[in-house]
Design a protein around this motif. Sequence first.
Motif, PDB file in Angstrom:
ATOM      1  N   SER A  24      26.915  50.744  39.914  1.00 30.85           N
ATOM      2  CA  SER A  24      27.999  49.977  39.279  1.00 30.85           C
ATOM      3  C   SER A  24      27.991  50.013  37.754  1.00 30.85           C
ATOM      4  CB  SER A  24      27.959  48.524  39.777  1.00 30.85           C
ATOM      5  OG  SER A  24      26.740  47.902  39.412  1.00 30.85           O
ATOM      6  N   TRP A  29      33.863  48.066  33.793  1.00 29.40           N
ATOM      7  CA  TRP A  29      33.984  46.720  34.351  1.00 29.40           C
ATOM      8  C   TRP A  29      35.246  46.028  33.863  1.00 29.40           C
ATOM      9  CZ3 TRP A  29      28.589  43.904  34.661  1.00 29.40           C
ATOM     10  CH2 TRP A  29      27.742  44.650  35.498  1.00 29.40           C
ATOM     11  N   GLN A  49      26.021  45.559  31.054  1.00 26.44           N
ATOM     12  CA  GLN A  49      25.795  46.549  32.117  1.00 26.44           C
ATOM     13  C   GLN A  49      24.359  47.083  32.085  1.00 26.44           C
ATOM     14  OE1 GLN A  49      29.029  49.217  31.045  1.00 26.44           O
ATOM     15  NE2 GLN A  49      30.135  48.702  32.930  1.00 26.44           N
ATOM     16  N   THR A  91      24.829  39.885  36.470  1.00 25.68           N
ATOM     17  CA  THR A  91      26.129  40.464  36.827  1.00 25.68           C
ATOM     18  C   THR A  91      27.204  39.395  36.938  1.00 25.68           C
ATOM     19  OG1 THR A  91      25.003  42.238  38.031  1.00 25.68           O
ATOM     20  CG2 THR A  91      27.329  41.866  38.525  1.00 25.68           C
ATOM     21  N   VAL A  95      30.726  38.934  34.929  1.00 23.11           N
ATOM     22  CA  VAL A  95      32.018  38.971  35.622  1.00 23.11           C
ATOM     23  C   VAL A  95      32.805  37.692  35.370  1.00 23.11           C
ATOM     24  CG1 VAL A  95      33.098  39.014  37.898  1.00 23.11           C
ATOM     25  CG2 VAL A  95      31.240  40.612  37.372  1.00 23.11           C
ATOM     26  N   LEU A 108      39.523  42.654  35.420  1.00 24.97           N
ATOM     27  CA  LEU A 108      38.346  43.273  36.011  1.00 24.97           C
ATOM     28  C   LEU A 108      38.703  44.640  36.590  1.00 24.97           C
ATOM     29  CD1 LEU A 108      36.830  40.213  37.932  1.00 24.97           C
ATOM     30  CD2 LEU A 108      36.045  41.166  35.759  1.00 24.97           C
ATOM     31  N   ALA A 112      33.444  46.295  38.144  1.00 19.99           N
ATOM     32  CA  ALA A 112      32.992  44.901  38.127  1.00 19.99           C
ATOM     33  C   ALA A 112      32.979  44.323  39.530  1.00 19.99           C
ATOM     34  CB  ALA A 112      33.889  44.081  37.210  1.00 19.99           C
TER      35      ALA A 112
END
Length: 545
Positions: A24, A29, A49, A91, A95, A108, A112
Amino acid sequence: MTRVLNATAARTLTVLGTALTLLSPFLPWTWTSAYPGNLTLYGYPGGSQTVTLACGLLAALFTAAVLGLWTPRAGAVRALRAASLAALTATWVTVVAITVELGGTVHLEPGAWLAAVAVLLLAAGAHSLPDDTAADPPPARTLPAPAEIALITAVFLAAMFVLAYGITTESAQDFLAFLPAAGFGARALAVSGLTGRITAMNARHRTAAAVAAFAAALVFPFTQTGDQYTAIADNILVFATVALGLNIVVGLVGLLDLGYVAFLGTGAYTAALVSGSTFSTFGVGPWPFWAVALLGMAVSLVAGLVIGAPTLRLHGDYLAIVTLGFGEIFRITVNNLDGTSGPLVTNGPNGINSVPNLVILGFDLGEPHTLLGVQFGRFANYYLLLLVVVAIVVFVYARMGDSRIGRAWIALREDEKAATAMGIEGFRYKLLAFGLGASLAGLAGTVMAHLQTNAVPENYKFADTAPPNSAFLLAAVVLGGMGTISGPLVGAALLYLIPAKFEFFAQYQMMLFGLALILMMRFRPEGLVPDRKHQLEFHDEVRTA
């Protein structure tokens, strides 16, 4: 935690979550660069990240241990759970911050969403695995001395990289994602036994470990292109030095000193008065730094002995009240030595300003210099000096703690009546600790006066919205771990960085400090970096493990 999946399903879910978590960060994101950290690129993790990626790598390490791909240790599942929580917090903080800051989930990108789901799968799988705490750990294999020293150096460099990342985060959002992830990551390393093995290696190679730690700290200014974050590191080193001195009084001897910041101020005012500043009322200087440092330590030592001699026969709360009064008396006194309310010595509330930069062996710390092709600014120069000061204080602390005097201090801390009955002169040893702690604070104060270019009374309160203050220093010792070397360093770094990164924190600093201490006393009374003896006293499960 109650298991809801069988072992095979839990392992599958954990592996899937780990793989997706590692993937990811290489996807965008968000679509806009309005959010700090530039999370819009493919194949290049940025900002928070990188924290998710680091947590994913840590989770992959312990996932491999759980699957038997490398020699497992008792606690690998618990370590994996902590690593999964590190990835989850980092994370989801990011987010949620993107959603709140930019105004909705529309901002997003798929990366994300993938990250949010991946860390949930990882955490669910890790917490569904059967616990392995009861398993017997395999015996630790001793590596050759050169290999152990190389590993110690690598660990210190990694720790410095993590700390440097925390210091250099450019936004509160990035730091908020980093902080809990670092905490859970440290927890994962501790419960896996890796921290214990490194600690054992440090004990076998104490000199090499000290050199490696100093070398790792030297790397920090070479990674900086300006003075913004080096200034933060300078202040952390100043307060960590003072906290180490206080740790002698509080951690080794068990005396509650609530006016310790006065000794820092004594050293700072002493240095400012002989600095050659145009605001100095003495009209002398500038003295060489070695003379200023010795004078600041001597004056602080005398102050410590003067306040300690009549008061150290007191105990507990009574001693705390007297030291609190001394701290306030110092601040009020220097505030009144303005030529009106008293003799003209300190310029009263205006203080002594325009303290010049130090010049050591012809090396002007206020001027930029080039070292190994890297330009060092003013704060980088002071960083190098402060590293030497910290090394001196750590050396003194370690040697005193391991000496006959240090053992007498610990005996007085554990049971003063029993120690006295065994022939230890409690008053003399406590006065020695008080004087030594005061002189180390004075040494830090002499550097602080030149670093901040002033010495003013408002810097030396019992409690304030910004350090230094006695409450901050005591909280750093208690939070980090009393009686240890690294504890006050960690505590000072955290307590300085958190208010520096979060602007709102200044308004509620004392309330949040109090809340943090209450939680520490409830869940981890021995501190973040505990002394082994304290840990055994507070936790029965450690004693029986």
